[in-house]
Design an enzyme around this catalytic site. Structure first.
Site, PDB file in Angstrom:
ATOM      1  N   HIS B 174      -2.425  -1.218  14.796  1.00  0.00           N
ATOM      2  CA  HIS B 174      -1.669  -0.933  13.571  1.00  0.00           C
ATOM      3  C   HIS B 174      -1.994  -1.956  12.491  1.00  0.00           C
ATOM      4  O   HIS B 174      -2.358  -1.600  11.364  1.00  0.00           O
ATOM      5  CB  HIS B 174      -0.170  -0.947  13.896  1.00  0.00           C
ATOM      6  CG  HIS B 174       0.734  -0.833  12.710  1.00  0.00           C
ATOM      7  ND1 HIS B 174       1.408   0.323  12.385  1.00  0.00           N
ATOM      8  CD2 HIS B 174       1.091  -1.740  11.765  1.00  0.00           C
ATOM      9  CE1 HIS B 174       2.123   0.130  11.297  1.00  0.00           C
ATOM     10  NE2 HIS B 174       1.953  -1.129  10.908  1.00  0.00           N
ATOM     11  N   GLU B 175      -1.865  -3.218  12.831  1.00  0.00           N
ATOM     12  CA  GLU B 175      -2.051  -4.254  11.811  1.00  0.00           C
ATOM     13  C   GLU B 175      -3.493  -4.289  11.311  1.00  0.00           C
ATOM     14  O   GLU B 175      -3.734  -4.445  10.105  1.00  0.00           O
ATOM     15  CB  GLU B 175      -1.634  -5.619  12.365  1.00  0.00           C
ATOM     16  CG  GLU B 175      -0.177  -5.707  12.794  1.00  0.00           C
ATOM     17  CD  GLU B 175       0.824  -5.387  11.693  1.00  0.00           C
ATOM     18  OE1 GLU B 175       0.465  -5.471  10.506  1.00  0.00           O
ATOM     19  OE2 GLU B 175       1.972  -5.027  12.016  1.00  0.00           O
ATOM     20  N   HIS B 178      -4.178  -1.643   8.791  1.00  0.00           N
ATOM     21  CA  HIS B 178      -3.765  -1.958   7.412  1.00  0.00           C
ATOM     22  C   HIS B 178      -4.945  -2.560   6.640  1.00  0.00           C
ATOM     23  O   HIS B 178      -5.099  -2.327   5.439  1.00  0.00           O
ATOM     24  CB  HIS B 178      -2.610  -2.946   7.407  1.00  0.00           C
ATOM     25  CG  HIS B 178      -1.256  -2.321   7.599  1.00  0.00           C
ATOM     26  ND1 HIS B 178      -0.805  -1.264   6.839  1.00  0.00           N
ATOM     27  CD2 HIS B 178      -0.249  -2.606   8.459  1.00  0.00           C
ATOM     28  CE1 HIS B 178       0.432  -0.927   7.219  1.00  0.00           C
ATOM     29  NE2 HIS B 178       0.784  -1.726   8.202  1.00  0.00           N
ATOM     30  N   TYR B 189       1.952  -0.203  -1.413  1.00  0.00           N
ATOM     31  CA  TYR B 189       2.908  -0.342  -0.326  1.00  0.00           C
ATOM     32  C   TYR B 189       4.333  -0.071  -0.827  1.00  0.00           C
ATOM     33  O   TYR B 189       5.205  -0.943  -0.818  1.00  0.00           O
ATOM     34  CB  TYR B 189       2.790  -1.746   0.256  1.00  0.00           C
ATOM     35  CG  TYR B 189       3.267  -1.855   1.687  1.00  0.00           C
ATOM     36  CD1 TYR B 189       2.687  -1.101   2.697  1.00  0.00           C
ATOM     37  CD2 TYR B 189       4.294  -2.713   2.024  1.00  0.00           C
ATOM     38  CE1 TYR B 189       3.122  -1.197   3.991  1.00  0.00           C
ATOM     39  CE2 TYR B 189       4.731  -2.830   3.322  1.00  0.00           C
ATOM     40  CZ  TYR B 189       4.143  -2.059   4.298  1.00  0.00           C
ATOM     41  OH  TYR B 189       4.579  -2.169   5.604  1.00  0.00           O
ATOM     42  N   GLU B 198       1.626   3.012   6.080  1.00  0.00           N
ATOM     43  CA  GLU B 198       2.225   2.727   7.389  1.00  0.00           C
ATOM     44  C   GLU B 198       1.791   3.765   8.431  1.00  0.00           C
ATOM     45  O   GLU B 198       1.492   3.431   9.583  1.00  0.00           O
ATOM     46  CB  GLU B 198       3.748   2.735   7.280  1.00  0.00           C
ATOM     47  CG  GLU B 198       4.342   1.393   6.935  1.00  0.00           C
ATOM     48  CD  GLU B 198       3.971   0.334   7.945  1.00  0.00           C
ATOM     49  OE1 GLU B 198       4.118   0.580   9.157  1.00  0.00           O
ATOM     50  OE2 GLU B 198       3.503  -0.741   7.529  1.00  0.00           O
ATOM     51  N   ASP B 271      13.119  -1.594   2.258  1.00  0.00           N
ATOM     52  CA  ASP B 271      11.862  -1.365   2.982  1.00  0.00           C
ATOM     53  C   ASP B 271      10.804  -0.759   2.062  1.00  0.00           C
ATOM     54  O   ASP B 271      10.090   0.172   2.433  1.00  0.00           O
ATOM     55  CB  ASP B 271      12.133  -0.456   4.195  1.00  0.00           C
ATOM     56  CG  ASP B 271      10.900  -0.210   5.051  1.00  0.00           C
ATOM     57  OD1 ASP B 271       9.994  -1.059   5.039  1.00  0.00           O
ATOM     58  OD2 ASP B 271      10.853   0.851   5.711  1.00  0.00           O
ATOM     59  N   HIS B 276       8.541   2.224   6.353  1.00  0.00           N
ATOM     60  CA  HIS B 276       8.542   2.286   7.817  1.00  0.00           C
ATOM     61  C   HIS B 276       9.421   3.411   8.344  1.00  0.00           C
ATOM     62  O   HIS B 276       9.470   3.637   9.552  1.00  0.00           O
ATOM     63  CB  HIS B 276       9.032   0.965   8.417  1.00  0.00           C
ATOM     64  CG  HIS B 276       8.090  -0.176   8.245  1.00  0.00           C
ATOM     65  ND1 HIS B 276       8.107  -0.984   7.140  1.00  0.00           N
ATOM     66  CD2 HIS B 276       7.094  -0.630   9.027  1.00  0.00           C
ATOM     67  CE1 HIS B 276       7.173  -1.906   7.260  1.00  0.00           C
ATOM     68  NE2 HIS B 276       6.533  -1.721   8.392  1.00  0.00           N
TER      69      HIS B 276
END
Lengths: 105, 355
Positions: B174-175, B178, B189, B198, B271, B276
């Site tokens: 996931h990271e 990005h 974002y 996301e 958020d 998310h």
């Protein structure tokens, strides 16, 4: 003094809770008082986030003073390079809140 | 400089915040300075909110396929529970495992993500140019997070109560994904573009794990962050792509708030506009496409989503923009009447994104 703290962890999960300063362990209470000054918090809240940083943590702190004649102070902070000292104290406070919620010794 | 914002002095014309974010994300140094000046001015006045689209100068080149053998280059640093990045280098590419298992896990999982992007999508590392993948483990004290900061990864250890670790296959994928978004032109974002950012990270985080385990779409768990929650937490993961909103339900964490359909889209200011949360909708669309098509999800559904990221070139993309482009990519790659195209459109319809 009561502290209300909300941390958005950056992974889509929000943690929140409140605790009285007097209920914190002595060492932590001293560190909180020394670090979470109005001056430090104002500076920390002004820290600019890295625009490329995703999944950053976000913090909301509300300080309710014991004296009812004083107004509460609210701060919003984000992960940034120059406010880590404050954020780590907030992490410690949340850890203590969670620990108590979970009934851990 | 494009005339769109070159028409006036930076602090005299106020672009919508999301456009300023786009400039900060994709502009050169001068443009970013301008955007920061604009943001400060916007903070002071908060009056004009004229609509605008990003200028042509933000166009990002698609990543080109590489004809050479891959050469992954990883560096893992020990943050020693401090905030300074990157910390102390403890394992570089090709070096033997070290005593710290967390270091070795990150090293291996980073390699797994590299392999997915190179083997399947012919992408040479995060930037498509063979960049070194830098990771720091043991970041800060009891830090309940992992992140990509624009140049490197950082993983907290978790507090041991709510989170046991952040070093898990889908989280690492996931990271790092990005970063792929960033180097593919970026998605601001915030709001729907942020939720797509996301979602792309979730999709390829999950695919990275599936590819490593050679799991079919039917065999995969479709969870993001499976097993990272503390032992006393009532939950299985951070998110479920198969059943958004069901990953956890706990007295401390609350209930997983992800929707699976546009009817339950959450309008919120927190958020970054629910990035998310509302990512559950495109996540579920991807899951549905993968299930419909069967087999390995990285082969067809993943290819459609990856192609979309490379060509969409719209940092402010909405769910409809993204969905439109996925159908277009399916049509280009598999044909107008193909099952891939028909079922991609159907999946979007089922999550409430009508095309």
């Amino acid at each position: 003094m009561k502290l209300f703290l909300r941390i958005f962890t950056g992974q889509g999960i929000t943690l929140q809770g409140e605790i009285n300063l007097s209920n914190l362990p002595n060492d932590m209470a001293r560190q909180v008082q020394a670090t979470l000054t109005q001056e430090n918090l104002t500076a920390a809240a002004a820290a600019q986030p890295n625009p490329h940083m995703v999944d950053a943590s976000e913090y909301e702190l509300v300080i309710h003073p014991d004296d009812p004649n004083q107004t509460s102070q609210r701060y919003e902070l984000v992960d940034a390079d120059d406010n880590i000292d404050v954020l780590e104290v907030l992490d410690d406070i949340m850890h203590e809140i969670v620990r108590r919620k979970k009934g851990q010794s | 400089m494009n005339s769109h914002y070159g028409c006036c002095h930076p602090i005299q014309c106020i672009l919508p915040p999301h456009v300023v974010e786009a400039i900060k994300l994709r502009g050169d140094e001068e443009q970013r300075k301008m955007a920061e000046a604009l943001a400060k001015q916007a903070e002071a006045t908060r009056e004009s909110r004229q609509e605008a689209t990003p200028p042509d100068s933000f166009l990002a080149a698609p990543v080109l396929a590489m004809g050479v053998a891959p050469a992954v280059n990883r560096e893992v640093y020990d943050g020693k529970r401090r905030a300074t990045l990157p910390g102390t280098l403890v394992r570089a590419e090709g070096e033997d495992p070290v005593d710290d298992p967390v270091v070795n896990q990150v090293y291996d999982l980073t390699g797994d993500v590299f392999n997915l992007y190179f083997d399947i999508y012919r992408r040479n590392s995060l930037d498509g140019q063979g960049s070194t993948i830098v990771s720091t483990v043991h970041h800060r004290r009891r830090y309940n997070n992992a992140f990509w900061n624009g140049t490197q990864m950082a993983y907290g250890d978790g507090d041991g109560t709510l989170f046991q670790t952040f070093v898990e296959a889908s989280v690492v994928g996931h990271e790092l994904s990005h970063a792929v978004v960033q180097y593919s032109g970026g998605l601001v974002y915030r709001d729907q573009a942020g939720a797509l950012n996301e979602s792309f990270a979730d999709v390829f985080g999950s695919l990275s794990k599936q590819y490593t385990l050679r799991q079919t779409a039917a065999e995969a768990d479709w969870l993001v962050g499976q097993g990272i929650l503390g032992s006393d937490i009532n939950g299985v993961a951070l998110r479920s792509m198969k059943a958004p909103g069901t990953a956890y339900d706990d007295s401390t964490l609350g209930k997983d708030p992800q929707p699976y359909h546009m009817d339950f889209y959450l309008n919120t200011s927190s958020d970054n506009g629910g990035v998310h949360i509302n990512s559950g909708i495109p996540n579920h669309a991807f899951y549905l496409v993968s299930q419909y098509l069967g087999g390995y999800a990285w082969e067809k559904a993943g290819q459609i989503w990856y192609d979309t990221m490379q060509v969409i070139n719209n940092p402010l993309a909405t769910f409809n923009d993204w969905a439109d482009k996925t159908v277009e990519m399916a049509r280009e790659r598999f044909g107008a009447g193909s099952m891939e195209t028909v079922l991609t459109r159907r999946a979007w319809k089922l999550v409430g994104v009508d095309l």
